[in-house]
Scaffold this active site. Structure first.
Site, short mmCIF file in Angstrom:
data_model
loop_
_atom_site.label_atom_id
_atom_site.label_comp_id
_atom_site.label_asym_id
_atom_site.label_seq_id
_atom_site.Cartn_x
_atom_site.Cartn_y
_atom_site.Cartn_z
N ASP A 80 -2.99 -5.10 5.57
CA ASP A 80 -2.70 -3.68 5.70
C ASP A 80 -2.34 -3.43 7.16
O ASP A 80 -2.87 -4.09 8.05
CB ASP A 80 -3.98 -2.89 5.35
CG ASP A 80 -3.72 -1.41 5.19
OD1 ASP A 80 -3.69 -0.95 4.05
OD2 ASP A 80 -3.54 -0.73 6.23
N LYS A 112 -3.31 -1.24 9.02
CA LYS A 112 -4.46 -0.75 9.79
C LYS A 112 -5.25 -1.90 10.42
O LYS A 112 -6.06 -1.69 11.29
CB LYS A 112 -5.41 0.04 8.88
CG LYS A 112 -4.84 1.39 8.48
CD LYS A 112 -5.93 2.34 8.04
CE LYS A 112 -6.40 2.10 6.64
NZ LYS A 112 -5.56 2.68 5.60
N HIS A 159 -7.22 3.61 -4.69
CA HIS A 159 -7.42 5.01 -4.29
C HIS A 159 -6.89 5.94 -5.37
O HIS A 159 -5.83 5.71 -5.92
CB HIS A 159 -6.63 5.33 -3.02
CG HIS A 159 -7.33 4.95 -1.75
ND1 HIS A 159 -6.66 4.73 -0.58
CD2 HIS A 159 -8.65 4.77 -1.48
CE1 HIS A 159 -7.53 4.44 0.36
NE2 HIS A 159 -8.74 4.44 -0.15
N HIS A 186 2.94 3.73 -5.77
CA HIS A 186 3.37 2.44 -6.32
C HIS A 186 2.07 1.64 -6.34
O HIS A 186 1.44 1.47 -5.29
CB HIS A 186 4.41 1.78 -5.40
CG HIS A 186 4.78 0.39 -5.85
ND1 HIS A 186 6.04 0.03 -6.23
CD2 HIS A 186 4.02 -0.74 -6.00
CE1 HIS A 186 6.06 -1.25 -6.58
NE2 HIS A 186 4.84 -1.74 -6.44
N LEU A 187 1.68 1.14 -7.52
CA LEU A 187 0.32 0.61 -7.64
C LEU A 187 0.01 -0.49 -6.61
O LEU A 187 0.77 -1.45 -6.47
CB LEU A 187 0.05 0.06 -9.05
CG LEU A 187 -1.46 -0.14 -9.30
CD1 LEU A 187 -2.15 1.18 -9.59
CD2 LEU A 187 -1.71 -1.15 -10.40
N HIS A 188 -1.10 -0.30 -5.91
CA HIS A 188 -1.57 -1.30 -4.94
C HIS A 188 -3.08 -1.28 -4.92
O HIS A 188 -3.71 -0.28 -5.27
CB HIS A 188 -0.98 -1.03 -3.55
CG HIS A 188 -1.28 0.35 -3.04
ND1 HIS A 188 -0.50 1.44 -3.35
CD2 HIS A 188 -2.29 0.82 -2.29
CE1 HIS A 188 -1.01 2.52 -2.79
NE2 HIS A 188 -2.11 2.17 -2.14
N HIS A 205 -6.65 -2.24 -2.66
CA HIS A 205 -7.19 -2.46 -1.30
C HIS A 205 -8.27 -3.54 -1.34
O HIS A 205 -9.16 -3.50 -2.20
CB HIS A 205 -7.83 -1.17 -0.78
CG HIS A 205 -6.88 0.00 -0.73
ND1 HIS A 205 -6.43 0.55 0.43
CD2 HIS A 205 -6.29 0.73 -1.74
CE1 HIS A 205 -5.61 1.56 0.17
NE2 HIS A 205 -5.52 1.69 -1.15
P1 M7G Z 1 -2.95 4.56 -0.13
O1 M7G Z 1 -4.17 4.53 -0.97
O2 M7G Z 1 -1.65 4.84 -0.84
O3 M7G Z 1 -3.04 5.66 0.98
O4 M7G Z 1 -2.88 3.18 0.61
P2 M7G Z 1 -3.83 5.83 2.34
O5 M7G Z 1 -2.84 5.43 3.42
O6 M7G Z 1 -4.09 7.31 2.39
O7 M7G Z 1 -5.04 4.98 2.28
C1 M7G Z 1 -1.75 2.68 1.24
C2 M7G Z 1 -2.20 1.59 2.18
O8 M7G Z 1 -1.05 0.95 2.72
C3 M7G Z 1 -3.00 2.12 3.37
O9 M7G Z 1 -4.20 1.37 3.51
C4 M7G Z 1 -2.04 1.99 4.55
O10 M7G Z 1 -2.72 1.72 5.78
C5 M7G Z 1 -1.17 0.84 4.13
N1 M7G Z 1 0.19 0.91 4.69
C6 M7G Z 1 0.95 2.02 4.81
N2 M7G Z 1 2.16 1.69 5.33
C7 M7G Z 1 3.24 2.64 5.58
C8 M7G Z 1 2.19 0.32 5.51
C9 M7G Z 1 3.18 -0.58 5.99
O11 M7G Z 1 4.31 -0.24 6.36
N3 M7G Z 1 2.81 -1.90 5.99
C10 M7G Z 1 1.55 -2.32 5.60
N4 M7G Z 1 1.29 -3.62 5.67
N5 M7G Z 1 0.61 -1.47 5.16
C11 M7G Z 1 0.92 -0.15 5.11
#
Ligand code: M7G
Length: 329
Positions: free
Chosen positions: A197, A199, A260, A267-269, A271
């Site tokens: 991620d 972060k 989450h 788009h399903l992901h 954590h």
């Molecule tokens: P989410 O549950 O859709 O939303 O998770 P949240 O951001 O409110 O938690 C998306 C996850 O993708 C988060 O943990 C983001 O830190 C991570 N993320 C977002 N972006 C734009 C990127 C990216 O460009 N690259 C990577 N590797 N992770 C990202």
């Protein structure tokens, strides 16, 4: 006994640092060039701050809104944990300035060499108004969403207002972050890409944070899942944990694996974070353990299509407004 378990765990961490993390450092294209700043140009030297969106002394970060060459931008500056493997150099190679001394107590300002004093920096540019809101400190409200609310309030809203998932498609198509991929199962139905991620700075496993992005493109969120998706979810769960064990030497019992609801990106992901690290958004009001999701779908194929789900929304979220207008809050 507990001590030796803790020692084993910290030895495991060191092992991971040596293996997985060193591997990443030696991967070509994982540096500034890959971050899109050829030659190390500092795009932030021209950043003009218009507002501090939020900051935290405890988390040692600050979220700024401003402009980079007339485009809206969000900049996140964040101090990272002190790594055990650099402590010796930190103590040896720094300048120490005494602040005060009293009896056996003294405090100093330690000025570390530049390479040990980096600040993790994230830039979103051009940032939309929705990005600015996402990072702004705000009061939250818990929403109760029935299946009917989803259909009549949430779905129409997310179809109009959702964040772009271009960054997700870039990852799946290897147009970005390809060198950061930790594991991929290319199967179009049950496959996924596992990568850090953004972060996580990957410097230590204490705050390990990876995401698994599925290859299927039509699953927006938890709400869309049915028992038909069990093979996909089980595959992500099993192979994701295996890949993390292989690369970082962290066993499944050290991981928090969850989805989450609501996500920011539809788009399903999934954590994968290290248990013990309080990752943003890992609270019960937003995180659904993948193990529970699998069991719920095994017990009831339409569980997430039919049940009431709860989630927090921030004060100026347009979706919250829509729930209020529908007198659901
Ligand atoms: P989410 O549950 O859709 O939303 O998770 P949240 O951001 O409110 O938690 C998306 C996850 O993708 C988060 O943990 C983001 O830190 C991570 N993320 C977002 N972006 C734009 C990127 C990216 O460009 N690259 C990577 N590797 N992770 C990202």
């Amino acid at each position: 006994m507990a001590e030796s378990a803790a020692k084993r765990e910290s030895d495991g961490d060191k092992e991971a640092l040596n293996q997985g993390i060193k591997k990443m450092k030696s991967d070509p294209g994982n540096g500034a060039e890959a971050a899109g700043e050829p030659g190390g140009t500092n795009i932030l030297s021209a950043f003009q701050t218009s507002a501090v969106l939020s900051d935290s002394a405890r988390e040692k970060n600050i979220f700024l809104h401003g402009k980079i060459s007339s485009q809206d931008a969000v900049v996140i500056l964040e101090k990272t944990p002190i790594r055990e493997d650099v402590v010796e150099e930190l103590l040896r190679a720094s300048t120490l300035k005494l602040e005060m001394k009293n009896d056996i107590y003294s405090t100093y300002r330690l000025q570390a060499p530049a390479h040990l004093n980096e600040i993790k920096t994230t830039v979103v540019c051009p940032a939309t108004e929705k990005h600015v809101k996402k990072y702004q400190r705000q009061e939250s409200f818990l929403v109760e969403e029935t299946a009917e609310d989803y259909r009549s309030i949430t779905l129409p809203y997310i179809e109009k207002q959702r964040f772009s998932v271009q960054w997700v498609l870039n990852i799946l198509e290897k147009k970005a972050e390809a060198e950061r991929i930790v594991f991929e199962d290319p199967d179009p139905d049950v496959g996924f890409v596992l990568l850090p991620d953004f972060k996580w700075d990957q410097k230590q496993v204490d705050d390990l944070y990876l995401i698994a992005i599925v290859h299927q493109r039509d699953i927006k969120s938890l709400r869309d899942l049915t028992s038909d998706h069990l093979p996909l979810l089980q595959n992500v769960f099993r192979k994701g944990k295996d890949a993390i064990l292989q690369r970082y030497k962290l066993p499944a019992c050290k991981l928090r694996v969850y989805l989450h609801y609501q996500p920011s990106y539809y788009h399903l992901h999934v954590h994968f974070t290290r248990l013990g690290y309080e990752a943003p958004g890992c609270g019960v009001e937003r995180a659904h353990l993948l193990a529970d999701v699998i069991q719920n779908l095994q017990n009831h194929p339409e569980h997430y299509k039919t049940r009431t789900l709860y989630f927090p929304l921030r004060a100026d979220d347009g979706l919250l407004q829509n729930f209020k207008e529908a007198q659901r809050l």
